[in-house]
Design an enzyme around this catalytic site. Structure first.
Site, mmCIF file in Angstrom:
data_model
loop_
_atom_site.group_PDB
_atom_site.id
_atom_site.type_symbol
_atom_site.label_atom_id
_atom_site.label_comp_id
_atom_site.label_asym_id
_atom_site.label_seq_id
_atom_site.Cartn_x
_atom_site.Cartn_y
_atom_site.Cartn_z
ATOM 1 N N LYS A 1 37.805 31.068 34.622
ATOM 2 C CA LYS A 1 39.228 31.421 34.565
ATOM 3 C C LYS A 1 39.581 31.950 35.956
ATOM 4 O O LYS A 1 39.280 33.077 36.303
ATOM 5 C CB LYS A 1 39.459 32.506 33.497
ATOM 6 N N GLU B 1 31.789 42.296 40.478
ATOM 7 C CA GLU B 1 31.975 42.395 41.928
ATOM 8 C C GLU B 1 33.377 42.951 42.134
ATOM 9 O O GLU B 1 34.366 42.247 41.899
ATOM 10 C CB GLU B 1 31.873 41.010 42.586
ATOM 11 N N CYS C 1 37.299 41.919 50.094
ATOM 12 C CA CYS C 1 36.771 43.092 49.379
ATOM 13 C C CYS C 1 35.816 43.900 50.244
ATOM 14 O O CYS C 1 35.762 45.113 50.143
ATOM 15 C CB CYS C 1 36.086 42.649 48.096
ATOM 16 N N GLU D 1 41.552 51.432 48.070
ATOM 17 C CA GLU D 1 41.441 50.076 48.593
ATOM 18 C C GLU D 1 42.864 49.536 48.735
ATOM 19 O O GLU D 1 43.596 49.420 47.748
ATOM 20 C CB GLU D 1 40.655 49.195 47.630
HETATM 21 P P1 NAD Z 1 42.496 41.463 39.433
HETATM 22 O O1 NAD Z 1 41.452 42.332 38.880
HETATM 23 O O2 NAD Z 1 43.897 41.758 39.125
HETATM 24 O O3 NAD Z 1 42.271 39.933 38.982
HETATM 25 C C1 NAD Z 1 41.014 39.295 39.089
HETATM 26 C C2 NAD Z 1 40.894 38.278 37.969
HETATM 27 O O4 NAD Z 1 40.930 38.960 36.722
HETATM 28 C C3 NAD Z 1 42.027 37.253 37.916
HETATM 29 O O5 NAD Z 1 41.511 36.008 37.500
HETATM 30 C C4 NAD Z 1 42.931 37.811 36.851
HETATM 31 O O6 NAD Z 1 43.710 36.833 36.213
HETATM 32 C C5 NAD Z 1 41.924 38.398 35.876
HETATM 33 N N1 NAD Z 1 42.430 39.467 35.023
HETATM 34 C C6 NAD Z 1 43.486 40.292 35.234
HETATM 35 N N2 NAD Z 1 43.644 41.132 34.181
HETATM 36 C C7 NAD Z 1 42.665 40.838 33.293
HETATM 37 C C8 NAD Z 1 42.290 41.367 32.034
HETATM 38 N N3 NAD Z 1 42.957 42.361 31.465
HETATM 39 N N4 NAD Z 1 41.207 40.842 31.409
HETATM 40 C C9 NAD Z 1 40.504 39.841 31.976
HETATM 41 N N5 NAD Z 1 40.827 39.283 33.158
HETATM 42 C C10 NAD Z 1 41.884 39.781 33.823
HETATM 43 O O7 NAD Z 1 42.212 41.455 40.981
HETATM 44 P P2 NAD Z 1 43.039 40.700 42.097
HETATM 45 O O8 NAD Z 1 44.217 41.530 42.469
HETATM 46 O O9 NAD Z 1 43.287 39.326 41.656
HETATM 47 O O10 NAD Z 1 41.952 40.685 43.280
HETATM 48 C C11 NAD Z 1 41.815 41.705 44.163
HETATM 49 C C12 NAD Z 1 40.686 42.635 43.804
HETATM 50 O O11 NAD Z 1 39.445 41.917 43.720
HETATM 51 C C13 NAD Z 1 40.431 43.664 44.874
HETATM 52 O O12 NAD Z 1 40.263 44.924 44.283
HETATM 53 C C14 NAD Z 1 39.142 43.216 45.542
HETATM 54 O O13 NAD Z 1 38.380 44.200 46.148
HETATM 55 C C15 NAD Z 1 38.425 42.595 44.431
HETATM 56 N N6 NAD Z 1 37.430 41.654 44.930
HETATM 57 C C16 NAD Z 1 36.103 41.989 44.938
HETATM 58 C C17 NAD Z 1 35.152 41.132 45.449
HETATM 59 C C18 NAD Z 1 33.694 41.467 45.452
HETATM 60 O O14 NAD Z 1 32.897 40.565 45.624
HETATM 61 N N7 NAD Z 1 33.306 42.698 45.288
HETATM 62 C C19 NAD Z 1 35.544 39.907 45.950
HETATM 63 C C20 NAD Z 1 36.900 39.587 45.950
HETATM 64 C C21 NAD Z 1 37.837 40.467 45.423
#
Ligand code: NAD
Length: 474
Positions: A172, A247, A281, A381
């Site tokens: 997803k 992650e 990230c 962050e």
């Molecule tokens: P997000 O958590 O909003 O979304 C990530 C994913 O989760 C998306 O596919 C989203 O649709 C899904 N999602 C959202 N709400 C959900 C729920 N209630 N249940 C299940 N899935 C859900 O994050 P974002 O804004 O899309 O991405 C940015 C964040 O990701 C930052 O905090 C960044 O640090 C982190 N990130 C971490 C890494 C790592 O490897 N540590 C890598 C990339 C991004």
């Protein structure tokens, strides 16, 4: 750009109609135009995908590792044939400059894919401990939920090890970048992977993501995204007593020791934070400089920032494009305003819109100096092009400040003497540390301490996440 309309989900080896007519728009962040419409999956679509993955599991889990390796090699071939299309798609839906899309966004996941084709072929899936044979068997059906910031890399970093281990997967992707995910599904189809081994459901997190995270027939969830959503995903996994890999976010320190070449360290540090518009990230968003060289570093950083004027990501001269969405821009600008309010010194940038860019989610690359450890710009962050420069008194103070974070994803240390930098790195509470700007290693484990996550991606450690052990006593 052409507006595409996409129908259906990729399940059981074919594009199939979605359960409802719900859809989401994909917006080009550089000009705010809708470039595509994709189906918004529901719990029914997730059900269908999980059931396809479940049906495919017995066959795939028992294939010879060499066969799985060959499948990953075939997938790599398909991706290579479409590098340009991937790069253009990522630029169109994420806004990253084209050169960056080609390199970091497409070449890196290709290296990851190759590494798993090789690992799958030679990993010891069986070992002998005394009179026991220990088997490493696939965890089962994996639910993978990925973010938009490195859309292809985040998917491949889950799909490749999961398939190498013998798991089947339902992906997803983030709602902001579904077109990259659809291209990946097309490559899977062209590579001839058995039906149901890889399945794709596009849709919004609260609906499709949640349905996947909660699904009773998923054996493991691997999630990359924000710490807030990661906590929810972990709570679902806890209720089911099943493994979860997370992650999450970061606020990584870049510690410049007094002996370091400050010109290189500061310039590399600025590049690290402004690359991908700060939406990385592991970005080194806190720069820690000894008080004796502090003002020198602030000046060097301001000069380096001047090379990151935001612009059209398709223009080859552009080094920084827009942020991914209006929502992300609002979050970042809010953090910048708070930094100013809390008394950090604004060296460059700020919350005003950049000149000459009336459309698009552009922000000014921003640097704060005189940031103290408890300010929000030192703790939160931001996930945008915002660097906080902090001052330290001595090595112990630098260690204390570097480790003063709920996160522990990454970091960097610079010194004229590598052993001095390594000794310092050993004192950091973080999953990885780059010494003197060393290059990314796709075989080294990647992941976080503390609230940056649970588990590791990439290389042998990443493969182990998708395996479970069984001991046979003989
Ligand atoms: P997000 O958590 O909003 O979304 C990530 C994913 O989760 C998306 O596919 C989203 O649709 C899904 N999602 C959202 N709400 C959900 C729920 N209630 N249940 C299940 N899935 C859900 O994050 P974002 O804004 O899309 O991405 C940015 C964040 O990701 C930052 O905090 C960044 O640090 C982190 N990130 C971490 C890494 C790592 O490897 N540590 C890598 C990339 C991004």
């Amino acid at each position: 750009m052409k507006v595409y309309e996409h129908h259906g989900m990729y399940t059981a080896g074919a594009w199939r109609p979605a359960a409802t007519d719900e859809s989401t728009d994909v917006v080009n962040p550089a000009d705010e135009r809708v470039i595509a419409t994709v189906p918004a999956g529901t719990a029914h679509d997730v059900d269908a995908a999980v059931s396809a993955a479940r049906s495919a599991l017995p066959g795939w889990a028992t294939t010879a590792p060499a066969e799985r390796a060959a499948a990953l090699t075939a997938l790599g071939r398909e991706l290579r044939a479409r590098v340009r299309e991937f790069a253009e798609t990522i630029t169109a839906e994420l806004g990253s400059p084209l050169a960056l899309s080609r390199l970091a966004h497409v070449r890196t996941p290709l290296a990851v894919l190759d590494s798993y084709a090789e690992l799958a072929a030679r990993h010891p899936f069986e070992e002998r401990i005394g009179r026991s044979t220990v088997l490493l068997e696939p965890v089962g059906v994996v639910g993978a939920i990925t973010p938009w910031n490195y859309p292809l890399h985040q998917m491949v970093s889950k799909v490749a090890p999961a398939l190498a281990a013998g798991c089947t997967i339902v992906v997803k992707p983030a709602e902001e970048t579904p077109l990259t995910a659809r291209l990946l599904a097309e490559c899977v189809a062209a590579a001839g992977l058995p039906p149901g081994v890889f399945n794709l459901v596009t849709g919004v997190g609260e609906v499709a993501g949640r349905a996947l995270a909660e699904h009773p027939d998923v054996d493991m969830v691997s999630f990359t995204g924000s710490t807030a959503v990661g906590k929810e995903v972990a709570a679902h996994a806890a209720r089911m007593i099943r493994p979860v890999a997370l992650e999450l976010g970061g606020k990584s320190p870049n510690v410049i020791l007094p002996s370091a070449d400050h010109t290189t360290a500061v310039r590399t540090g600025v590049t690290n934070v402004f690359t991908n518009s700060g939406q990385t990230c592991s970005a080194w968003t806190r720069m820690l400089v000894h008080r004796s060289r502090y003002e020198e570093a602030v000046t060097l950083a301001a000069d380096a920032a001047a090379e990151y004027a935001p612009g059209d990501p398709v223009d080859p001269a552009t080094r920084m494009g827009p942020l991914v969405s209006a929502r992300q821009r609002a979050r970042v600008l809010d953090c910048v305003r708070r930094g100013i309010k809390e008394g950090a010194r604004l060296v460059t940038g700020g919350p005003e819109a950049p000149d000459g860019l009336p459309r698009g989610y552009f922000v000014r690359p921003t640097i704060f100096a005189d940031v103290t450890p408890d300010m929000s710009v030192a703790q939160e962050e931001i996930f945008g092009p915002v660097l906080s420069i902090m001052k330290y008194e001595d090595e112990d103070d630098a260690v204390r400040t570097a480790n003063h974070s709920v996160y522990g994803l990454s970091g960097a240390v610079w010194s004229a003497e590598t052993p001095e930098a390594v000794a310092f790195a050993r004192r950091l509470n973080t999953g990885q540390v780059d010494i003197n700007g060393a290059r990314f290693n796709p075989l080294a484990p990647f992941g976080g301490w503390k609230q940056s996550g649970i588990g590791r991606e990439l290389g042998r450690h990443g493969l182990m996440e998708y395996l479970q052990t069984k001991s046979l006593q003989l």
